[in-house]
Scaffold this active site. Structure first.
Site, short mmCIF file in Angstrom:
data_model
loop_
_atom_site.label_atom_id
_atom_site.label_comp_id
_atom_site.label_asym_id
_atom_site.label_seq_id
_atom_site.Cartn_x
_atom_site.Cartn_y
_atom_site.Cartn_z
N GLY A 1 19.29 -25.74 -5.15
CA GLY A 1 19.16 -25.19 -6.49
C GLY A 1 20.50 -25.14 -7.20
CB CYS A 2 21.37 -25.20 -10.77
SG CYS A 2 20.11 -24.10 -11.46
#
Length: 336
Positions: free
Chosen positions: A148-149
């Site tokens: 994920g970011c």
């Protein structure tokens, strides 16, 4: 040439992925899918006009496998775990950009995502696709869980210090801010222009789904149980993440020592830049770089990190993973 398909090709991440792959010398995009949209791809993403001549189709895994060797799965969580097993059975290599294969414990997944995992045997054995930590495990894999970011930002900021034992693994505070594209392309009230412009707000306080992912990967990297207090914020910009992270040192330490430790940890890692100045989202926008730095203030350690949530936080690292899976230089198509 490697033939590549993109499943769920209408979103922001898919668009960035297509842009990167179009300049990759060893890749041909051969299929793009959508469950509901039947337009030409350049009608959905007008900036691609004249660059790619494909239509969105609703293809089975078998049909995708007839056209492609590798599939990027850009579907939301739950939808991915319904699709990925069939893609693998059809013989495709898969890079999954959802959260469905990142966690190792199906019980933790159910608690944070509110769904029973329907492919639990792959949890714990699927390689987590953060090359700066796990590059040696990626080559030859059939399935990679793209990170994920928020998690990439937080992990890249903290991993050198936790692995080196210079900060405590507990009591870590992560204050992170993301551009609106992090919420996806589907319309939602909180990301309407009139709602988010000229405003900044926290959300999912104490309940954001990236929390267990951050703790899991940092615990693996450090060899100690890590816990974090993670609070995300929505900021009125298109893209980018800035994380300001507070930790307690295990012993008195200087800024120069911490910077040196970070540089040593990321030596030979082309997409993490340990910098002296304070990082800005503007300096990493549209790139696959993560900029990190550290300060010592009144006996506390403050780590700052920034990356483009759509590139290093999603599409760019996905291509980095593809390159490593296939024995291609990991920087291919990613240096701009």
């Amino acid at each position: 040439m490697m033939r590549v398909a993109i499943q769920g090709a209408t979103g922001y991440t898919a668009y960035e992925l297509i842009r990167i792959l179009l300049r990759h010398p060893q890749v041909e995009i051969t299929a793009v899918t959508s469950r509901s949209d039947r337009r030409r791809l350049d009608a959905v993403h007008p900036a691609l006009a004249g660059r790619i001549d494909l239509e969105l189709e609703d293809l089975t895994a078998t049909a995708i496998a007839e056209r492609a060797d590798l599939c990027f799965c850009c579907l939301p969580h739950v939808a991915s775990m319904e699709s990925v097993p069939a893609l693998l059975t059809a013989g495709l290599d898969v890079i999954d950009l959802s959260a469905d294969y990142r966690l190792t414990d199906p019980g933790v997944y159910e608690r944070w995502y509110g769904h029973v995992h329907t492919d639990p045997t792959r949890l714990g054995s699927t390689v987590y696709g953060l090359p700066e930590l796990f590059a040696d495990q990626i080559p030859g894999q059939k399935l990679i869980a793209n990170p994920g970011c928020y998690t990439s930002t937080s992990i890249l900021a903290l991993a050198p210090l936790l692995a080196g034992g210079v900060v405590e693994p507990t009591g870590i505070i992560i204050d992170a801010k993301s551009g609106v594209s992090g919420a996806g392309r589907s319309p939602k009230q909180n990301i309407l222009y009139a709602e988010c412009n000229e405003s900044i707000s926290a959300y999912a306080v104490g309940s954001h789904r990236h929390t267990p992912e951050i703790e899991q990967v940092l615990s693996t990297a450090s060899g100690k149980e890590v816990d974090v207090l993670f609070t995300p914020h929505l900021t009125p910009m298109d893209r980018g993440i800035l994380a300001t992270i507070y930790a307690t040192p295990t012993k008195p330490v200087t800024q120069d020592v911490l910077l040196a430790a970070m540089r040593e940890f990321y030596d030979g890692k082309p997409f993490v830049r340990v910098i002296e100045s304070l990082p800005r989202t503007k300096d990493v926008a549209h790139t696959n770089y993560c900029d990190v730095t550290v300060r010592v203030v009144e006996g506390r350690v403050i780590v700052l990190a920034t990356l483009d949530n759509l590139i290093k936080g999603a599409a760019g690292v996905a291509v980095q993973n593809m390159n490593l899976m296939r024995g291609i230089d990991e920087t291919t198509a990613l240096i701009v």
